[in-house]
Design an enzyme around this catalytic site. Structure first.
Site, mmCIF file in Angstrom:
data_model
loop_
_atom_site.group_PDB
_atom_site.id
_atom_site.type_symbol
_atom_site.label_atom_id
_atom_site.label_comp_id
_atom_site.label_asym_id
_atom_site.label_seq_id
_atom_site.Cartn_x
_atom_site.Cartn_y
_atom_site.Cartn_z
ATOM 1 N N ARG A 2 23.347 -0.755 51.044
ATOM 2 C CA ARG A 2 22.514 -1.958 51.031
ATOM 3 C C ARG A 2 21.612 -2.045 52.266
ATOM 4 O O ARG A 2 22.046 -1.817 53.380
ATOM 5 C CB ARG A 2 23.457 -3.162 50.961
ATOM 6 N N ARG A 6 15.678 -2.300 55.421
ATOM 7 C CA ARG A 6 15.362 -3.473 56.249
ATOM 8 C C ARG A 6 15.012 -3.138 57.687
ATOM 9 O O ARG A 6 14.425 -3.950 58.387
ATOM 10 C CB ARG A 6 16.536 -4.467 56.225
ATOM 11 N N ARG A 15 6.751 -5.276 51.531
ATOM 12 C CA ARG A 15 7.366 -6.424 50.873
ATOM 13 C C ARG A 15 6.664 -7.734 51.230
ATOM 14 O O ARG A 15 6.646 -8.672 50.433
ATOM 15 C CB ARG A 15 8.858 -6.501 51.221
ATOM 16 N N ASP A 51 19.647 -5.879 43.672
ATOM 17 C CA ASP A 51 20.810 -6.559 44.261
ATOM 18 C C ASP A 51 21.825 -6.749 43.147
ATOM 19 O O ASP A 51 21.464 -6.781 41.967
ATOM 20 C CB ASP A 51 20.425 -7.918 44.864
ATOM 21 N N TYR A 125 31.065 -14.688 43.895
ATOM 22 C CA TYR A 125 29.793 -15.392 44.165
ATOM 23 C C TYR A 125 29.606 -16.566 43.214
ATOM 24 O O TYR A 125 29.194 -17.660 43.618
ATOM 25 C CB TYR A 125 28.604 -14.438 44.059
HETATM 26 O O1 CP3 Z 1 19.279 -0.825 50.740
HETATM 27 C C1 CP3 Z 1 18.672 -1.140 49.730
HETATM 28 O O2 CP3 Z 1 17.474 -1.362 49.735
HETATM 29 C C2 CP3 Z 1 19.442 -1.193 48.441
HETATM 30 C C3 CP3 Z 1 19.330 -2.462 47.764
HETATM 31 C C4 CP3 Z 1 20.523 -3.398 47.743
HETATM 32 C C5 CP3 Z 1 20.427 -4.799 48.053
HETATM 33 N N1 CP3 Z 1 21.627 -5.371 47.749
HETATM 34 C C6 CP3 Z 1 19.194 -5.484 48.559
HETATM 35 C C7 CP3 Z 1 19.361 -6.664 49.438
HETATM 36 C C8 CP3 Z 1 21.839 -3.148 47.324
HETATM 37 C C9 CP3 Z 1 22.476 -1.824 46.951
HETATM 38 C C10 CP3 Z 1 22.525 -4.411 47.329
HETATM 39 C C11 CP3 Z 1 23.922 -4.562 46.875
HETATM 40 C C12 CP3 Z 1 24.675 -5.775 47.249
HETATM 41 N N2 CP3 Z 1 24.215 -7.063 47.375
HETATM 42 C C13 CP3 Z 1 26.064 -5.803 47.461
HETATM 43 C C14 CP3 Z 1 26.997 -4.632 47.328
HETATM 44 C C15 CP3 Z 1 26.957 -3.733 48.499
HETATM 45 C C16 CP3 Z 1 27.511 -4.343 49.742
HETATM 46 O O3 CP3 Z 1 26.720 -4.509 50.659
HETATM 47 O O4 CP3 Z 1 28.714 -4.635 49.803
HETATM 48 C C17 CP3 Z 1 26.428 -7.134 47.778
HETATM 49 C C18 CP3 Z 1 27.815 -7.639 48.108
HETATM 50 C C19 CP3 Z 1 25.244 -7.913 47.706
HETATM 51 C C20 CP3 Z 1 25.099 -9.392 47.923
HETATM 52 C C21 CP3 Z 1 24.174 -9.633 49.053
HETATM 53 N N3 CP3 Z 1 22.804 -9.655 48.926
HETATM 54 C C22 CP3 Z 1 24.492 -9.818 50.433
HETATM 55 C C23 CP3 Z 1 25.894 -9.881 50.994
HETATM 56 C C24 CP3 Z 1 23.289 -9.939 51.127
HETATM 57 C C25 CP3 Z 1 23.123 -10.041 52.633
HETATM 58 C C26 CP3 Z 1 22.467 -11.224 53.187
HETATM 59 C C27 CP3 Z 1 21.807 -10.848 54.511
HETATM 60 O O5 CP3 Z 1 20.605 -11.053 54.636
HETATM 61 O O6 CP3 Z 1 22.498 -10.338 55.405
HETATM 62 C C28 CP3 Z 1 22.237 -9.833 50.175
HETATM 63 C C29 CP3 Z 1 20.807 -9.902 50.426
HETATM 64 C C30 CP3 Z 1 20.071 -8.622 50.275
HETATM 65 N N4 CP3 Z 1 20.244 -7.701 49.280
HETATM 66 C C31 CP3 Z 1 19.015 -8.188 51.124
HETATM 67 C C32 CP3 Z 1 18.553 -6.951 50.589
HETATM 68 C C33 CP3 Z 1 17.412 -6.108 51.088
HETATM 69 C C34 CP3 Z 1 18.495 -8.931 52.371
HETATM 70 C C35 CP3 Z 1 17.888 -10.254 52.063
HETATM 71 C C36 CP3 Z 1 16.461 -10.201 51.647
HETATM 72 O O7 CP3 Z 1 15.791 -9.174 51.907
HETATM 73 O O8 CP3 Z 1 15.950 -11.182 51.073
#
Ligand code: CP3
Length: 320
Positions: A2, A6, A15, A51, A125
């Protein structure tokens, strides 16, 4: 993992001000954001930009992804009446996803890894309404109304299957099932309340003939259970990689497990940590070198580049 993008300036430029859900509705942008880390680092596979909650947003469950927080649910899942709000997305709702995968497989010369959220993690969630440390409402529902819990996780399995099927049909080479929060369960509870629905998803993937990676955080007590039906088990840094390999045997590959926070240390320390991971695998086939969880946004891209190069040098030496 994930958020690999960023830490990249080109990611933020491409983006702009778009929210994650707005971005995933634009296949060309998804393709570009997926390709950026592959182009820059020369990694051996691409992870689709999306996501785990995207399919829930697609069916109109009322999900937002808040930067710095994660998924937030407008009206959380509270009881049997809410089951009616959950159904697999149809092909129209999956059209952006299929289009993005199609663009990517035409462009990539490394495999594309698609993914979905596992039923337990998605249920958390939906029930908590957002990220949770202890998952109290989730466990209360799971333990208090097993019939409703099983119905809920079965629907979430169907949603994961529909999303993964669209990705594989459009050309994804492998899939990853993210059960990020399964590590909060005891082995007995994992077996009784989570394994069944995840195994349904993994069994569907096996029928399509593509490999499945099954990932969780803090799942050292669950490795053998999570390996059932999976080709690869993803582990975080809390699980010693050598121990995981010994417990899982040669038939199951392992992915991991450098601590993402270690990447913020000076390079000498990062390289020592990475070498320790590679040494723990001891040259056995079936190790995908990776971080144990998502890339932290403040990570220096130059460190990730050196990590990729170190891993590739190691791989070439180990092959000989
Ligand atoms: O790296 C990549 O670009 C892959 C894309 C990806 C995202 N989410 C984009 C994202 C992947 C593979 C995920 C999976 C995901 N999302 C998981 C499983 C993997 C893991 O990390 O355990 C989970 C639990 C989520 C739920 C989620 N979405 C979380 C916990 C968060 C973090 C919030 C934060 O900002 O710290 C997100 C948001 C998220 N998903 C972002 C991205 C690029 C950042 C927020 C944004 O850009 O708006």
């Amino acid at each position: 993992m994930r958020q690999a993008g960023r830490s990249l300036p080109e990611y933020h430029r491409a983006r702009g001000e778009l929210s994650l859900l707005e971005a995933v509705a634009r296949p060309e942008l998804v393709a570009e954001l997926t390709l950026q880390p592959v182009r820059r680092y020369g990694v051996d596979a691409a992870v689709l930009f999306s996501d785990i909650v995207v399919p829930l947003a697609a069916i109109g469950f009322g999900v937002d992804i808040v930067a710095g927080t994660g998924p937030v649910i407008e009206r959380p899942f509270a009881g049997r009446a809410d089951l009616g709000r959950l159904r697999p997305p149809d092909s129209e709702e999956l059209a952006h996803l299929s289009a993005a995968v199609g663009l990517l497989v035409a462009e990539l010369d490394v495999p594309l890894i698609g993914f979905a959220g596992a039923p337990f993690t998605l249920a958390s969630y939906l029930i908590e309404g957002g990220p949770s440390r202890h998952h109290p409402r989730t466990k209360a529902l799971m333990l208090g109304d097993e019939a409703l819990w099983l119905d809920l996780t079965e629907r979430l399995a169907e949603i994961a299957i529909a999303s993964l099927h669209a990705q594989v049909a459009a050309g994804a080479s492998a899939v990853q099932l993210f059960d990020s929060w399964a590590g909060c369960l005891s082995p007995a509870h994992y077996r009784r309340y989570a394994a069944l629905a995840s195994r349904r998803v993994l069994a569907a993937v096996a029928e399509w003939g593509v490999p499945a990676i099954h990932f969780g955080v803090g799942t050292g007590a669950l490795l053998e259970d999570m390996a059932v039906g999976a080709d690869v088990v993803g582990i975080d840094w809390r699980v010693p990689l050598g121990e995981a390999r010994a417990r899982l045997g040669a038939e199951v590959a392992v992915q991991g497990n450098l601590d993402p926070a270690a990447c913020l240390a000076p390079w000498e320390a990062v390289s020592a940590e990475a070498r320790a991971v590679l040494a723990a695998n001891a040259g056995r086939p079936g190790h995908i070198f990776n971080l144990g969880h998502g890339v932290l946004p403040q990570t220096d891209p130059a460190v990730l580049q050196r990590l990729v190069d170190l891993t590739h040098r190691h791989g070439r030496t180990a092959d000989r």
